[in-house]
Scaffold this motif. Structure first.
Motif, short mmCIF file in Angstrom:
data_model
loop_
_atom_site.label_atom_id
_atom_site.label_comp_id
_atom_site.label_asym_id
_atom_site.label_seq_id
_atom_site.Cartn_x
_atom_site.Cartn_y
_atom_site.Cartn_z
N ALA A 39 9.39 -49.67 75.82
CA ALA A 39 10.66 -49.96 76.48
C ALA A 39 11.41 -51.08 75.76
O ALA A 39 12.63 -50.99 75.56
N PHE A 40 10.68 -52.12 75.34
CA PHE A 40 11.32 -53.20 74.58
C PHE A 40 11.87 -52.66 73.27
O PHE A 40 13.00 -52.97 72.88
N GLU A 41 11.08 -51.86 72.57
CA GLU A 41 11.52 -51.32 71.28
C GLU A 41 12.75 -50.44 71.44
O GLU A 41 13.66 -50.47 70.61
N GLN A 42 12.81 -49.69 72.53
CA GLN A 42 13.99 -48.86 72.80
C GLN A 42 15.21 -49.74 73.10
O GLN A 42 16.29 -49.50 72.56
N ASP A 43 15.02 -50.75 73.94
CA ASP A 43 16.12 -51.68 74.24
C ASP A 43 16.59 -52.39 72.97
O ASP A 43 17.79 -52.58 72.76
N TRP A 44 15.63 -52.81 72.13
CA TRP A 44 15.96 -53.52 70.89
C TRP A 44 16.75 -52.62 69.95
O TRP A 44 17.75 -53.04 69.36
N ALA A 45 16.32 -51.37 69.81
CA ALA A 45 17.03 -50.43 68.92
C ALA A 45 18.45 -50.19 69.41
O ALA A 45 19.40 -50.16 68.61
N ARG A 46 18.62 -50.03 70.71
CA ARG A 46 19.95 -49.83 71.29
C ARG A 46 20.82 -51.07 71.06
O ARG A 46 21.99 -50.96 70.67
N ALA A 47 20.25 -52.25 71.27
CA ALA A 47 21.00 -53.50 71.08
C ALA A 47 21.34 -53.71 69.60
O ALA A 47 22.43 -54.20 69.27
N LEU A 48 20.44 -53.33 68.72
CA LEU A 48 20.69 -53.45 67.29
C LEU A 48 21.87 -52.57 66.88
O LEU A 48 22.74 -52.99 66.12
N GLU A 49 21.92 -51.36 67.43
CA GLU A 49 23.04 -50.47 67.13
C GLU A 49 24.35 -51.05 67.69
O GLU A 49 25.38 -51.02 67.02
N ASP A 50 24.29 -51.59 68.90
CA ASP A 50 25.48 -52.23 69.49
C ASP A 50 25.93 -53.41 68.64
O ASP A 50 27.13 -53.62 68.43
N ALA A 51 24.98 -54.19 68.15
CA ALA A 51 25.30 -55.36 67.33
C ALA A 51 25.94 -54.93 66.01
O ALA A 51 26.85 -55.60 65.52
N ARG A 52 25.48 -53.84 65.46
CA ARG A 52 26.08 -53.34 64.21
C ARG A 52 27.54 -52.97 64.40
O ARG A 52 28.37 -53.19 63.52
N HIS A 53 27.85 -52.38 65.55
CA HIS A 53 29.22 -51.95 65.81
C HIS A 53 30.13 -53.10 66.22
O HIS A 53 31.32 -53.08 65.93
N SER A 54 29.56 -54.08 66.89
CA SER A 54 30.39 -55.18 67.42
C SER A 54 30.40 -56.41 66.52
O SER A 54 31.18 -57.33 66.75
N TYR A 55 29.53 -56.44 65.51
CA TYR A 55 29.40 -57.62 64.63
C TYR A 55 29.06 -58.87 65.45
O TYR A 55 29.51 -59.96 65.15
#
Length: 101
Positions: A39-55
């Motif tokens: 669950a943490f790894e899934q949340d982290w991957a989603r947040a990483l993708e959001d961070a890439r798009h939002s800088y």
């Protein structure tokens, strides 16, 4: 006079660069590791993708803070549940962390 309001919220303390790795290490040794690590790894991957798009690193910090809160609350939750108390009126973690917004 200052243009800043006197009731401005205090920003959260900055996270250490290794905070995510520390949370993951704690999750791997906890009793719920089988469900919490994925669950943490899934949340982290989603947040990483959001961070890439939002800088912005905010999504990553939010994930780490949420999981730190879960880990800190786990002993109290375990004690509550083993005490035979009714948990049907629970509060969503997102609501609790966001002050019920």
């Amino acid at each position: 006079m200052s243009a800043q309001p006197d009731h401005a919220p205090v920003p959260p303390a900055p996270l250490a660069p290794t905070a995510a790795a520390q949370v993951l290490a704690q999750l791997r040794v906890c009793a719920r590791a089988q469900t919490w690590v994925p669950a943490f790894e899934q949340d982290w991957a989603r947040a990483l993708e959001d961070a890439r798009h939002s800088y912005s690193l905010s999504p990553l910090h939010d994930v780490v803070r949420a999981w730190q809160a879960r880990l800190e609350a786990a002993p109290a939750v375990r004690e509550f549940l083993t005490g035979g108390r009714d948990d049907s009126d629970g509060v969503d973690l997102a609501d609790a962390l966001n002050g019920g917004r």
